[in-house]
Design a protein around this motif. Structure first.
Motif, mmCIF file in Angstrom:
data_model
loop_
_atom_site.group_PDB
_atom_site.id
_atom_site.type_symbol
_atom_site.label_atom_id
_atom_site.label_comp_id
_atom_site.label_asym_id
_atom_site.label_seq_id
_atom_site.Cartn_x
_atom_site.Cartn_y
_atom_site.Cartn_z
ATOM 1 N N SER A 110 -7.768 -12.115 -14.912
ATOM 2 C CA SER A 110 -6.406 -12.652 -14.938
ATOM 3 C C SER A 110 -5.552 -11.957 -13.896
ATOM 4 O O SER A 110 -5.572 -10.718 -13.790
ATOM 5 C CB SER A 110 -5.790 -12.466 -16.323
ATOM 6 N N ALA A 111 -4.788 -12.718 -13.112
ATOM 7 C CA ALA A 111 -3.918 -12.141 -12.090
ATOM 8 C C ALA A 111 -2.730 -11.376 -12.695
ATOM 9 O O ALA A 111 -2.492 -10.213 -12.331
ATOM 10 C CB ALA A 111 -3.433 -13.231 -11.137
ATOM 11 N N PRO A 112 -1.951 -11.989 -13.617
ATOM 12 C CA PRO A 112 -0.821 -11.247 -14.196
ATOM 13 C C PRO A 112 -1.261 -9.988 -14.931
ATOM 14 O O PRO A 112 -0.571 -8.964 -14.874
ATOM 15 C CB PRO A 112 -0.193 -12.261 -15.167
ATOM 16 N N ALA A 113 -2.416 -10.045 -15.607
ATOM 17 C CA ALA A 113 -2.914 -8.858 -16.314
ATOM 18 C C ALA A 113 -3.242 -7.745 -15.328
ATOM 19 O O ALA A 113 -2.998 -6.562 -15.605
ATOM 20 C CB ALA A 113 -4.162 -9.221 -17.125
ATOM 21 N N THR A 114 -3.782 -8.111 -14.167
ATOM 22 C CA THR A 114 -4.096 -7.113 -13.141
ATOM 23 C C THR A 114 -2.820 -6.460 -12.619
ATOM 24 O O THR A 114 -2.752 -5.234 -12.457
ATOM 25 C CB THR A 114 -4.875 -7.769 -11.977
ATOM 26 N N VAL A 115 -1.792 -7.275 -12.357
ATOM 27 C CA VAL A 115 -0.512 -6.727 -11.884
ATOM 28 C C VAL A 115 0.093 -5.800 -12.931
ATOM 29 O O VAL A 115 0.571 -4.704 -12.606
ATOM 30 C CB VAL A 115 0.480 -7.859 -11.550
ATOM 31 N N ALA A 116 0.064 -6.219 -14.183
ATOM 32 C CA ALA A 116 0.666 -5.419 -15.254
ATOM 33 C C ALA A 116 -0.071 -4.090 -15.435
ATOM 34 O O ALA A 116 0.560 -3.030 -15.568
ATOM 35 C CB ALA A 116 0.657 -6.207 -16.563
ATOM 36 N N ALA A 117 -1.408 -4.145 -15.410
ATOM 37 C CA ALA A 117 -2.205 -2.941 -15.654
ATOM 38 C C ALA A 117 -2.111 -1.953 -14.502
ATOM 39 O O ALA A 117 -1.989 -0.740 -14.707
ATOM 40 C CB ALA A 117 -3.671 -3.328 -15.897
ATOM 41 N N ILE A 118 -2.170 -2.458 -13.270
ATOM 42 C CA ILE A 118 -2.175 -1.573 -12.101
ATOM 43 C C ILE A 118 -0.754 -1.244 -11.647
ATOM 44 O O ILE A 118 -0.462 -0.116 -11.240
ATOM 45 C CB ILE A 118 -2.958 -2.224 -10.934
ATOM 46 N N GLY A 119 0.140 -2.220 -11.745
ATOM 47 C CA GLY A 119 1.504 -2.007 -11.271
ATOM 48 C C GLY A 119 2.248 -0.925 -12.029
ATOM 49 O O GLY A 119 3.013 -0.151 -11.431
ATOM 50 N N GLY A 120 2.023 -0.864 -13.329
ATOM 51 C CA GLY A 120 2.700 0.149 -14.133
ATOM 52 C C GLY A 120 2.357 1.556 -13.700
ATOM 53 O O GLY A 120 3.166 2.485 -13.847
ATOM 54 N N ILE A 121 1.177 1.743 -13.138
ATOM 55 C CA ILE A 121 0.745 3.056 -12.655
ATOM 56 C C ILE A 121 1.113 3.249 -11.187
ATOM 57 O O ILE A 121 1.663 4.268 -10.777
ATOM 58 C CB ILE A 121 -0.790 3.216 -12.818
ATOM 59 N N MET A 122 0.814 2.228 -10.364
ATOM 60 C CA MET A 122 0.825 2.407 -8.923
ATOM 61 C C MET A 122 2.204 2.243 -8.270
ATOM 62 O O MET A 122 2.477 2.893 -7.271
ATOM 63 C CB MET A 122 -0.163 1.433 -8.282
ATOM 64 N N ILE A 123 3.051 1.361 -8.775
ATOM 65 C CA ILE A 123 4.359 1.180 -8.126
ATOM 66 C C ILE A 123 5.169 2.475 -8.169
ATOM 67 O O ILE A 123 5.655 2.943 -7.128
ATOM 68 C CB ILE A 123 5.121 -0.009 -8.743
ATOM 69 N N PRO A 124 5.322 3.135 -9.343
ATOM 70 C CA PRO A 124 6.038 4.416 -9.352
ATOM 71 C C PRO A 124 5.346 5.481 -8.501
ATOM 72 O O PRO A 124 6.018 6.270 -7.819
ATOM 73 C CB PRO A 124 6.045 4.809 -10.842
ATOM 74 N N ALA A 125 3.999 5.495 -8.524
ATOM 75 C CA ALA A 125 3.255 6.496 -7.754
ATOM 76 C C ALA A 125 3.471 6.308 -6.258
ATOM 77 O O ALA A 125 3.656 7.286 -5.511
ATOM 78 C CB ALA A 125 1.769 6.410 -8.091
ATOM 79 N N MET A 126 3.467 5.060 -5.778
ATOM 80 C CA MET A 126 3.683 4.788 -4.358
ATOM 81 C C MET A 126 5.104 5.159 -3.938
ATOM 82 O O MET A 126 5.317 5.712 -2.848
ATOM 83 C CB MET A 126 3.396 3.316 -4.055
ATOM 84 N N VAL A 127 6.064 4.868 -4.789
ATOM 85 C CA VAL A 127 7.462 5.220 -4.476
ATOM 86 C C VAL A 127 7.605 6.734 -4.372
ATOM 87 O O VAL A 127 8.287 7.257 -3.473
ATOM 88 C CB VAL A 127 8.427 4.637 -5.537
ATOM 89 N N ARG A 128 6.959 7.481 -5.272
ATOM 90 C CA ARG A 128 7.007 8.949 -5.216
ATOM 91 C C ARG A 128 6.385 9.476 -3.929
ATOM 92 O O ARG A 128 6.781 10.532 -3.426
ATOM 93 C CB ARG A 128 6.294 9.554 -6.427
ATOM 94 N N GLN A 129 5.415 8.738 -3.388
ATOM 95 C CA GLN A 129 4.752 9.147 -2.152
ATOM 96 C C GLN A 129 5.560 8.765 -0.912
ATOM 97 O O GLN A 129 5.141 9.030 0.213
ATOM 98 C CB GLN A 129 3.368 8.491 -2.058
#
Length: 426
Positions: A110-129
């Motif tokens: 599922s595309a939305p499930a992938t965004v939800a699962a990975i985005g919750g971790i990676m978007i804040p992590a990328m911003v911190r970087q």
């Protein structure tokens, strides 16, 4: 005239923001009442018979498996593997995010499930970087589309059922195209990161570091191997594989990683049930809508119209591509597949396209719809995570849209990309 009522009422309900599953059902009902040639029970029968399918049972189980694995620590460990490999490169976090989405796509379907699962971790992590939040969110939204291209894929199950083609063959055919699309996304992420000075981490890539990350993620990495290996090896069907994914996901989350607690399971099952109900309502009403189209002989009329424009296969496939890109902006992927497959597949086969290859073309086309407004489901999920407006995110995702469009044309005009692995099945 019945066709005008069908499409007119459907467009009217969409303009009123009626959920697409309900809009399809109401449009079908209005058209039945208007024509008077079919009993009202036609809609109810369509809702029941459309979901009375063994292959379709894979859908709720893959949805549940995605929910379990998204909350069971799987996505975090998949990222550690990707980060250990490319984290120190230019744009390493962005590239690692896309690779993680590839891994998770081979689990969730599922595309939305992938965004939800990975985005919750990676978007804040990328911003911190130090990454721009718009770029970070656009990266996850675009890479999330891989969730329906890389098998197992829920839209592939729906296309297989609707087009009477092998779901296992579709899963095999989706592997290389999924990698090609991912490489296109990685290429843009690297170029953008190089231009904006997004450096990688200072840590060097070492075999020891990669080995450690792989060992910590071994239970997660085994999931696609078990699911896809079992299907390709003929050990079990895609539906049985979905059940195995649920059971294995529970073991991985509760026992192996211990991040999914027993008390969390009611919410996980509840969320999966809500998603499943939404999907099956769309499947049921879209099937009834499609059957009414067939009765009205609309597929034949559309086919005749397209062939009257040109008999050149390239012109026709480009027309189909434009149609699918437009439909993807306004219609749910599953509904589009159920309604358009009976119309477009006969045209494609008449032009010499393999049904499996055309299925991949159709799914990649509609996968782009996950990042194109106004529907753009991945944009809404990404917006909910990052807090960005849909307008800002829509602009940020344009380069990824172009990258996906280029890879789509590669897949269209090089059928070997989709069909190569199927040769080894013979």
């Amino acid at each position: 005239m019945t066709a005008a009522v069908l499409f007119g009422s459907f467009a009217f309900f969409l303009l009123l923001s009626v959920p697409i599953g309900i809009a399809l059902g109401l449009a079908t009902l209005f058209s039945i009442v208007y024509s008077g040639s079919l009993p009202v029970e036609f809609l109810a029968q369509g809702l029941v018979t459309s979901v009375d399918s063994f292959p379709l049972m894979a859908v709720p189980f893959f949805i549940l498996a995605g929910e379990i694995m998204g909350k069971g620590g799987v996505s975090d460990r998949l990222f550690r593997v990707a980060n250990a490999i490319v984290g120190n490169k230019t744009g390493g976090f962005a590239i690692a995010t896309i690779i993680t989405c590839m891994f998770f796509a081979a689990i969730s379907g599922s595309a939305p499930a992938t965004v939800a699962a990975i985005g919750g971790i990676m978007i804040p992590a990328m911003v911190r970087q130090g990454y721009d939040k718009r770029f970070a969110t656009a990266t996850v939204a675009a890479a999330g589309s891989l969730g329906v291209i890389i098998p197992p894929s829920i839209p592939m199950v729906i296309y297989g059922v609707t087009g009477s083609t092998s779901i296992g063959d579709l899963f095999i055919a989706g592997i290389v195209p999924g990698i090609i699309v991912a490489l296109g996304l990685i290429a843009y992420a690297y170029i953008h990161s190089k231009k904006n000075g997004y450096k990688g981490m200072n840590e060097k890539t070492t075999l020891k570091g990669i080995g450690k990350a792989l060992w910590e993620a071994k239970w997660a990495m085994l999931i696609p191997v078990i699911i896809l290996g079992g299907i390709y090896g003929g050990i079990f069907t895609p539906t049985e594989a979905a059940v195995i994914a649920v059971v294995y996901g529970l073991f991985a989350g509760v026992i192996f990683y211990k991040e999914l607690k027993i008390r969390d399971l009611p919410k996980v099952f509840g969320d999966a049930a809500l998603t499943t109900a939404t999907v099956l309502i769309i499947v049921g009403t879209a099937t009834a809508f499609g059957r009414l189209l067939t009765i009205e002989q609309i597929p034949n009329q559309v086919a005749s119209f397209m062939i009257s424009i040109s008999e050149n296969p390239i012109v026709i496939i480009l027309l189909i591509t434009v149609l699918l890109l437009i439909v993807g902006c306004f219609m749910d992927t599953l509904a589009a597949i159920i309604i358009l497959t009976p119309i477009l597949l006969p045209i494609a086969t008449q032009l010499g396209y393999d049904p499996i290859h055309f299925g991949i073309i159709m799914i990649v086309n509609l996968a782009i719809g996950f990042i194109t407004p106004p529907l753009g489901v991945n944009l809404f999920v990404g917006s909910g995570i990052s807090g960005l407006s849909i307008e800002a995110l829509s602009k940020a995702v344009i380069p990824y849209f172009i990258a996906m469009l280029i890879t789509l044309f590669i897949i269209i005009f090089l059928p070997q990309i989709s069909l190569y692995l199927l040769e080894f099945k013979q």
